[in-house]
Design an enzyme around this catalytic site. Structure first.
Site, mmCIF file in Angstrom:
data_model
loop_
_atom_site.group_PDB
_atom_site.id
_atom_site.type_symbol
_atom_site.label_atom_id
_atom_site.label_comp_id
_atom_site.label_asym_id
_atom_site.label_seq_id
_atom_site.Cartn_x
_atom_site.Cartn_y
_atom_site.Cartn_z
ATOM 1 N N CYS A 79 0.833 -1.202 0.000
ATOM 2 C CA CYS A 79 0.000 0.000 0.000
ATOM 3 C C CYS A 79 0.874 1.262 0.000
ATOM 4 O O CYS A 79 1.570 1.513 -0.968
ATOM 5 C CB CYS A 79 -1.000 -0.028 1.153
ATOM 6 S SG CYS A 79 -2.351 1.163 0.944
ATOM 7 N N HIS A 187 -3.789 -4.820 -0.268
ATOM 8 C CA HIS A 187 -3.425 -5.364 1.044
ATOM 9 C C HIS A 187 -3.508 -6.890 1.000
ATOM 10 O O HIS A 187 -4.591 -7.455 1.175
ATOM 11 C CB HIS A 187 -4.377 -4.836 2.122
ATOM 12 C CG HIS A 187 -4.155 -3.409 2.480
ATOM 13 N ND1 HIS A 187 -3.214 -3.014 3.406
ATOM 14 C CD2 HIS A 187 -4.747 -2.277 2.036
ATOM 15 C CE1 HIS A 187 -3.237 -1.700 3.520
ATOM 16 N NE2 HIS A 187 -4.156 -1.221 2.699
ATOM 17 N N GLU A 189 -2.606 -8.955 3.223
ATOM 18 C CA GLU A 189 -2.982 -9.455 4.553
ATOM 19 C C GLU A 189 -4.481 -9.368 4.805
ATOM 20 O O GLU A 189 -4.988 -9.957 5.765
ATOM 21 C CB GLU A 189 -2.207 -8.690 5.636
ATOM 22 C CG GLU A 189 -2.707 -7.297 5.955
ATOM 23 C CD GLU A 189 -2.301 -6.221 4.957
ATOM 24 O OE1 GLU A 189 -2.608 -5.043 5.219
ATOM 25 O OE2 GLU A 189 -1.688 -6.551 3.908
#
Length: 213
Positions: A79, A187, A189
Site C-alpha cells: 500500500c 493489502h 494481509e
C-alpha cells in the site's frame, strides 16, 4: 524469519496476524541489525505518503531500506509502502525513497466506471488484477483472484517495472518491481486466500534466497 518494518505509518499487526496464520516466523522491528539478519523485509504502510516518509527519515529507516535493497535482500512493500518505494508522490508533494523509478499519482475523479458513472475516490474494495509478466509472488494464484484495495493514489513506474495491473476508471499498476524487490498496491494481509498465498510465496522466495547464499 521475516522482519516487518516498525514505524508509525504501518499496519504491522495485520501483517503479523496473516504470517502467524501461515506459521511463518516474523518479528515487528525497527532494529537495523534484526532487519539486516532477516531473510526478507515486509514494508507495510497506511495513511499519507508525507507522514510515512517523515517517520522513515526521522528514524533513519529510509537508509536501512536502501541498504536492504543495495545488498540484494528481498523487500515487499504494501500500500503506502508500495507507493513511497518510488521516486515521488503527488500526495503532500513528497520526495520518496527512490528505490524503484516512477511516481505516485492521484486518481482522476473525472474517470468513469464501466457504467459511465464517475469513480469514487478512494478506490476501496475488492478488484482483480491482470498479470503482465512472470512473478514469483503470483505463483499458484488463480487469474480471476481478487485483492482488497484502499487507496486514493496509485503507482506509476516505467512499463518495464509493471508486473500486474488493475482497472478502476483506467488501468493502473497494482504490482511493480522485479525479482526480490516487489511492491503491491493492495493489502495481501486482508485479501483472504490469494493474499495469504502471495505472502507465502514471498516467504518461500526469501528462504530459498537465504539458503542459496
Amino acid at each position: 524469519m521475516l522482519a516487518i518494518l516498525d514505524y508509525k505509518a504501518g499496519n504491522q499487526t495485520s501483517v503479523r496476524r496473516a504470517l502467524d496464520h501461515l506459521g511463518i516466523p516474523c518479528v515487528i522491528t525497527a532494529d537495523p541489525e534484526v532487519i539486516q539478519g532477516a531473510a526478507g523485509v515486509i514494508f507495510p504502510g497506511v495513511g499519507a505518503a508525507g507522514q510515512a516518509m517523515n517517520e522513515l527519515v526521522t528514524t533513519g529507516l529510509d537508509e536501512v531500506l536502501r541498504r536492504q535493497v543495495q545488498a540484494g535482500r528481498p523487500l515487499l512493500g504494501i500500500c503506502v509502502g508500495c507507493q513511497i518505494m518510488l521516486d515521488y508522490s503527488q500526495e503532500n508533494d513528497t520526495k520518496a525513497l527512490g528505490i524503484i523509478p516512477g511516481e505516485c499519482r492521484l486518481f482522476n475523479p473525472a474517470w468513469t466506471d464501466e457504467d459511465g458513472a464517475p469513480i469514487r475516490v478512494p478506490h476501496m474494495g475488492w478488484n482483480h488484477i491482470v498479470q503482465r509478466r512472470p512473478c514469483e509472488l503470483l505463483k499458484g494464484i488463480e487469474p480471476e483472484a481478487e485483492f482488497y484495495f484502499v487507496h486514493s493514489y496509485y503507482p506509476a513506474p516505467p512499463e518495464e517495472y509493471v508486473i500486474a495491473t488493475c482497472t478502476y476508471g483506467a488501468e493502473f499498476c497494482a504490482i511493480h518491481g522485479g525479482p526480490g524487490l516487489w511492491a503491491v498496491q493492495f493489502h495481501p494481509e486482508k485479501s483472504g486466500r490469494p493474499g495469504l498465498r502471495l505472502l507465502a510465496n514471498f516467504h518461500r522466495y526469501c528462504t530459498e534466497a537465504a539458503d542459496a547464499q
